[in-house]
Design an enzyme around this catalytic site. Structure first.
Site, PDB file in Angstrom:
ATOM      1  N   ALA A  19       0.890  -1.166   0.000  1.00 46.39           N
ATOM      2  CA  ALA A  19       0.000   0.000   0.000  1.00 46.39           C
ATOM      3  C   ALA A  19       0.932   1.220   0.000  1.00 46.39           C
ATOM      4  O   ALA A  19       2.151   1.061  -0.091  1.00 46.39           O
ATOM      5  CB  ALA A  19      -0.896  -0.046   1.225  1.00 46.39           C
ATOM      6  N   VAL A  20       0.382   2.409   0.144  1.00 45.17           N
ATOM      7  CA  VAL A  20       1.218   3.603  -0.072  1.00 45.17           C
ATOM      8  C   VAL A  20       2.483   3.621   0.798  1.00 45.17           C
ATOM      9  O   VAL A  20       3.585   3.862   0.294  1.00 45.17           O
ATOM     10  CB  VAL A  20       0.415   4.895   0.184  1.00 45.17           C
ATOM     11  CG1 VAL A  20       1.221   6.108  -0.232  1.00 45.17           C
ATOM     12  CG2 VAL A  20      -0.881   4.853  -0.565  1.00 45.17           C
ATOM     13  N   GLY A  22       4.147   1.164   2.298  1.00 48.60           N
ATOM     14  CA  GLY A  22       5.087   0.115   1.907  1.00 48.60           C
ATOM     15  C   GLY A  22       5.741   0.423   0.585  1.00 48.60           C
ATOM     16  O   GLY A  22       6.964   0.283   0.432  1.00 48.60           O
ATOM     17  N   ASN A  40       3.457  -8.351  -2.474  1.00 44.57           N
ATOM     18  CA  ASN A  40       2.155  -7.984  -1.932  1.00 44.57           C
ATOM     19  C   ASN A  40       1.208  -9.148  -2.169  1.00 44.57           C
ATOM     20  O   ASN A  40       1.316  -9.852  -3.172  1.00 44.57           O
ATOM     21  CB  ASN A  40       1.624  -6.734  -2.648  1.00 44.57           C
ATOM     22  CG  ASN A  40       0.434  -6.148  -1.927  1.00 44.57           C
ATOM     23  OD1 ASN A  40       0.581  -5.539  -0.873  1.00 44.57           O
ATOM     24  ND2 ASN A  40      -0.754  -6.355  -2.458  1.00 44.57           N
ATOM     25  N   ARG A  41       0.284  -9.355  -1.212  1.00 48.50           N
ATOM     26  CA  ARG A  41      -0.622 -10.509  -1.321  1.00 48.50           C
ATOM     27  C   ARG A  41      -1.365 -10.495  -2.664  1.00 48.50           C
ATOM     28  O   ARG A  41      -1.408 -11.477  -3.360  1.00 48.50           O
ATOM     29  CB  ARG A  41      -1.606 -10.508  -0.156  1.00 48.50           C
ATOM     30  CG  ARG A  41      -2.261 -11.842   0.053  1.00 48.50           C
ATOM     31  CD  ARG A  41      -2.957 -11.865   1.373  1.00 48.50           C
ATOM     32  NE  ARG A  41      -3.762 -10.646   1.491  1.00 48.50           N
ATOM     33  CZ  ARG A  41      -4.937 -10.568   2.096  1.00 48.50           C
ATOM     34  NH1 ARG A  41      -5.440 -11.626   2.664  1.00 48.50           N
ATOM     35  NH2 ARG A  41      -5.593  -9.444   2.178  1.00 48.50           N
ATOM     36  N   ASN A 110       2.300   0.359  12.891  1.00 55.17           N
ATOM     37  CA  ASN A 110       2.063   0.906  14.232  1.00 55.17           C
ATOM     38  C   ASN A 110       1.509  -0.197  15.130  1.00 55.17           C
ATOM     39  O   ASN A 110       0.344  -0.194  15.504  1.00 55.17           O
ATOM     40  CB  ASN A 110       1.047   2.052  14.171  1.00 55.17           C
ATOM     41  CG  ASN A 110       1.711   3.389  13.904  1.00 55.17           C
ATOM     42  OD1 ASN A 110       2.873   3.600  14.254  1.00 55.17           O
ATOM     43  ND2 ASN A 110       0.984   4.276  13.275  1.00 55.17           N
ATOM     44  N   SER A 136       7.924   6.887  11.404  1.00 54.24           N
ATOM     45  CA  SER A 136       7.080   8.085  11.383  1.00 54.24           C
ATOM     46  C   SER A 136       7.414   8.986  10.208  1.00 54.24           C
ATOM     47  O   SER A 136       8.558   9.052   9.766  1.00 54.24           O
ATOM     48  CB  SER A 136       7.240   8.878  12.684  1.00 54.24           C
ATOM     49  OG  SER A 136       6.431  10.040  12.610  1.00 54.24           O
ATOM     50  N   LYS A 190       7.418   4.747  19.569  1.00 55.53           N
ATOM     51  CA  LYS A 190       6.586   5.271  18.467  1.00 55.53           C
ATOM     52  C   LYS A 190       5.169   5.571  18.970  1.00 55.53           C
ATOM     53  O   LYS A 190       4.548   6.568  18.583  1.00 55.53           O
ATOM     54  CB  LYS A 190       6.547   4.278  17.299  1.00 55.53           C
ATOM     55  CG  LYS A 190       5.595   4.672  16.155  1.00 55.53           C
ATOM     56  CD  LYS A 190       5.970   6.023  15.557  1.00 55.53           C
ATOM     57  CE  LYS A 190       5.268   6.411  14.272  1.00 55.53           C
ATOM     58  NZ  LYS A 190       3.862   6.331  14.162  1.00 55.53           N
ATOM     59  N   HIS A 193       5.407   8.741  20.783  1.00 57.05           N
ATOM     60  CA  HIS A 193       5.541   9.785  19.748  1.00 57.05           C
ATOM     61  C   HIS A 193       4.154  10.187  19.254  1.00 57.05           C
ATOM     62  O   HIS A 193       3.818  11.366  19.143  1.00 57.05           O
ATOM     63  CB  HIS A 193       6.400   9.255  18.595  1.00 57.05           C
ATOM     64  CG  HIS A 193       6.299  10.045  17.315  1.00 57.05           C
ATOM     65  ND1 HIS A 193       5.188   9.992  16.486  1.00 57.05           N
ATOM     66  CD2 HIS A 193       7.144  10.938  16.735  1.00 57.05           C
ATOM     67  CE1 HIS A 193       5.359  10.797  15.459  1.00 57.05           C
ATOM     68  NE2 HIS A 193       6.535  11.390  15.592  1.00 57.05           N
ATOM     69  N   ASN A 194       3.335   9.189  18.974  1.00 51.74           N
ATOM     70  CA  ASN A 194       1.991   9.487  18.464  1.00 51.74           C
ATOM     71  C   ASN A 194       1.120  10.158  19.520  1.00 51.74           C
ATOM     72  O   ASN A 194       0.315  11.034  19.201  1.00 51.74           O
ATOM     73  CB  ASN A 194       1.322   8.209  17.953  1.00 51.74           C
ATOM     74  CG  ASN A 194       1.817   7.839  16.565  1.00 51.74           C
ATOM     75  OD1 ASN A 194       2.936   8.169  16.193  1.00 51.74           O
ATOM     76  ND2 ASN A 194       1.004   7.147  15.805  1.00 51.74           N
ATOM     77  N   GLU A 197       2.088  13.566  19.454  1.00 49.53           N
ATOM     78  CA  GLU A 197       1.505  14.112  18.208  1.00 49.53           C
ATOM     79  C   GLU A 197       0.040  14.534  18.439  1.00 49.53           C
ATOM     80  O   GLU A 197      -0.370  15.624  18.037  1.00 49.53           O
ATOM     81  CB  GLU A 197       1.610  13.031  17.138  1.00 49.53           C
ATOM     82  CG  GLU A 197       0.912  13.297  15.815  1.00 49.53           C
ATOM     83  CD  GLU A 197       0.993  12.066  14.896  1.00 49.53           C
ATOM     84  OE1 GLU A 197       2.112  11.583  14.639  1.00 49.53           O
ATOM     85  OE2 GLU A 197      -0.064  11.588  14.435  1.00 49.53           O
ATOM     86  N   LYS A 268      -6.758   6.253  14.953  1.00 51.27           N
ATOM     87  CA  LYS A 268      -6.568   4.832  14.675  1.00 51.27           C
ATOM     88  C   LYS A 268      -6.115   4.055  15.908  1.00 51.27           C
ATOM     89  O   LYS A 268      -6.008   2.848  15.859  1.00 51.27           O
ATOM     90  CB  LYS A 268      -5.582   4.659  13.523  1.00 51.27           C
ATOM     91  CG  LYS A 268      -6.217   5.092  12.188  1.00 51.27           C
ATOM     92  CD  LYS A 268      -5.533   4.512  10.978  1.00 51.27           C
ATOM     93  CE  LYS A 268      -4.261   5.239  10.651  1.00 51.27           C
ATOM     94  NZ  LYS A 268      -4.479   6.624  10.195  1.00 51.27           N
TER      95      LYS A 268
HETATM   96  C1  6PG Z   1       3.412   9.162  11.921  1.00 50.09           C
HETATM   97  C2  6PG Z   1       1.949   9.213  12.234  1.00 50.09           C
HETATM   98  C3  6PG Z   1       1.261   8.028  11.652  1.00 50.09           C
HETATM   99  C4  6PG Z   1      -0.248   8.178  11.619  1.00 50.09           C
HETATM  100  C5  6PG Z   1      -0.901   7.692  12.864  1.00 50.09           C
HETATM  101  C6  6PG Z   1      -1.827   8.610  13.573  1.00 50.09           C
HETATM  102  O1  6PG Z   1       4.167   9.199  12.876  1.00 50.09           O
HETATM  103  O2  6PG Z   1       3.756   9.096  10.736  1.00 50.09           O
HETATM  104  O3  6PG Z   1       1.754   9.222  13.603  1.00 50.09           O
HETATM  105  O4  6PG Z   1       1.720   6.905  12.324  1.00 50.09           O
HETATM  106  O5  6PG Z   1      -0.636   9.395  11.187  1.00 50.09           O
HETATM  107  O6  6PG Z   1      -1.531   6.538  12.458  1.00 50.09           O
HETATM  108  O7  6PG Z   1      -3.069   8.484  13.048  1.00 50.09           O
HETATM  109  P1  6PG Z   1      -4.434   8.724  13.811  1.00 50.09           P
HETATM  110  O8  6PG Z   1      -4.529  10.208  14.016  1.00 50.09           O
HETATM  111  O9  6PG Z   1      -5.415   8.229  12.798  1.00 50.09           O
HETATM  112  O10 6PG Z   1      -4.462   7.927  15.041  1.00 50.09           O
END
Ligand code: 6PG
Length: 485
Positions: A19-20, A22, A40-41, A110, A136, A190, A193-194, A197, A268
């Site tokens: 997918a994008v 990968g 890819n599958r 993730n 990331s 990670k 990190h999110n 974020e 997510k």
């Molecule tokens: C990154 C991002 C990436 C993605 C997350 C957050 O570090 O490149 O964090 O991993 O954008 O999935 O997405 P959500 O806002 O949908 O939870």
């Protein structure tokens, strides 16, 4: 070289899942001189990658896992870029079967770090290496230079390190990748990190909300403000893209794009994991948790509609009665302060996780590799690095002398903004809760003493005393005497 690469030219690295993310990662490897095996599958994606980008470097496409594995140089190294969860387990099993002793399976999705710990054990039991790597930077980062956070055995890093360094973002000549620690350490950091974020995005959102509905500014004007902010202490990717989003008009209607987007934020799960883990470890990551709740609240559309219809009383709302330019500057400082708290709390969680799982994560590594490539990249990560260089055992990031100095200049505007938001009736969950966190840390006495008294009252949960060692209880329903337990 293109797909015409001979099968005898083995690939240095393989990517499963095109997918994008990968396929961009595979292109990045190829553009940087690596021969890349791709699988890819559904083979259509593999064929599309080769037909659209096969001339960017050396690819070896395969349509079966066995061919894919056979096209890799030993020790084989394959990065899985599929949806986190069951799909990841399925691919790991296939690769483990087809690979040999010492080969390395890397999960670049993730994944939840506890899954990574489990997977590492399972894969290691079969003699293969497993590396959970946080990646990331989104689609653009995957293609042009992400920040990469690999965990797993240090031994795998020896072979994997140079290949990952070849595609990572670079800041001042330093690649934004390093070995974070064993088993789940990479995915753990990670995850945090999110979480940071999420908090960073939320505080930017709160600043926007105040300027828009408090100071009455239009999105285009606010875009300019963010552009200016991006030239100072707040210089960061998220501030930069905020200016872009706010300046964008809707191609259909010509209205500011932000006004036609439904105000219900998705997620997510990584921010939620960070909050849950903060609760599990007992680390008050209030900014991160509030930002997860803020997304949840925004998406509770039926409840919000009912609250609007029922017109919950607002109380007295006052107009903003300060100079606009001064207010904008106050908001900038409040945003900076709340962001500092989010990072400080995030680093606390990383320390707690590292201690709990025995990972020995060095916070300086994160401050270094988060300077480029990743979503939370920001100029002030250099300062964070310096803070931990000066004192590796800093009790909290905000206690570093530089950040303490910054807070001297931020605290009053921050208080003013929280008061103004309250009077304007505008929600600022992270600005406000971060300020309470800050004041809680500073407080000489917390009401926790009273809570301990209550706990002792209804459940004989006992308490400690300020004036001597020991554990005590009051005979609440008897003569109220003090008992030492
Ligand atoms: C990154 C991002 C990436 C993605 C997350 C957050 O570090 O490149 O964090 O991993 O954008 O999935 O997405 P959500 O806002 O949908 O939870």
């Amino acid at each position: 070289m293109t797909q015409t690469a001979e099968k005898t030219d083995l690939a240095q690295i393989g990517v499963v899942g095109l997918a994008v993310m990968g396929s961009n990662l595979a292109r990045n490897f190829a553009r940087n001189g690596n021969t890349v095996a791709v699988y890819n599958r559904s083979p259509e994606k593999t064929r599309a990658l080769i037909s659209e980008h096969g001339d960017e470097g050396a690819f070896i496409p395969s349509e079966t896992v066995e061919d894919f594995v056979a096209s890799l140089e030993r020790p084989r190294k394959a990065i899985i870029m599929v949806q986190a969860g069951a799909a990841t387990d399925a691919v790991i099993n296939q690769l483990t079967e087809a690979m040999d002793e010492g080969d390395i399976i890397i999960d670049g999705g993730n994944a939840l770090f506890t899954d990574t710990i489990r997977r590492e054990k399972e894969v290691a039991a079969k003699g293969r290496h497993f590396v959970g790597a946080g990646i990331s930077g989104g689609e653009e980062g995957a293609l042009n230079g992400p920040s990469i956070m690999p965990g797993g055995p240090a031994e795998s890093w020896e072979t994997l390190g140079p290949i990952l360094e070849s595609i990572a973002a670079e800041v001042d000549g330093t690649p934004c990748v390093t070995h974070i620690g064993p088993d789940g350490a990479g995915h753990f950091v990670k995850m945090v990190h999110n979480g940071i974020e999420y908090a960073d995005m939320q505080v930017i959102g709160e600043a926007y909300q105040l300027l828009r509905y408090g100071a009455g500014m239009e999105p285009a004007e606010i875009a300019e403000v963010f552009r200016e902010w991006n030239a100072g202490d707040l210089d960061s990717y998220l501030i930069e893209i905020t200016a872009e989003v706010l300046a964008q008009t809707d191609p259909d209607t010509g209205a500011p794009l932000v006004d036609v987007i439904v105000d219900a934020a998705g997620q997510k799960g990584t921010g939620r994991w960070t909050a849950i883990n903060g609760l599990d470890l007992g680390v008050p990551i209030t900014g991160i948790a509030e930002s997860v709740f803020a997304r949840a609240l925004s998406s509770a559309t039926a409840q919000r509609a009912a609250a609007q219809e029922g017109q919950l009383p607002s109380g007295t709302i006052t107009e903003l009665n300060v100079d606009k330019a001064e207010f904008v500057e106050d908001v900038r400082r409040a945003l900076y302060a709340a962001k500092l708290i989010a990072y400080s709390q995030g680093f606390d969680e990383i320390k707690a996780g590292s201690d709990e799982f025995g990972w020995n994560v060095d916070p300086r590594d994160l401050a270094t590799i988060w300077r480029g490539g990743c979503i939370i990249r920001a100029k002030f990560l250099d300062r964070i690095r310096e803070a931990y260089d000066n004192d590796a055992d800093l009790p909290a990031l905000i206690l570093d002398p530089y950040f303490k100095g910054e807070l001297e200049n931020l605290i009053d505007p921050w208080r003013r903004v929280v008061v103004a938001a309250t009077q304007l009736g505008l929600p600022v969950p992270v600005f406000a809760s971060s300020l309470s966190y800050y004041d809680s840390l500073r407080a000489e006495r917390l009401p926790a003493a009273l809570i301990q008294g209550q706990r002792d009252f209804f459940g004989a949960h006992t308490f400690k005393r300020v004036d001597r060692e020991g554990t005590f209880h009051i005979e609440w329903s008897g003569d109220r005497s003090l008992t030492e337990m």
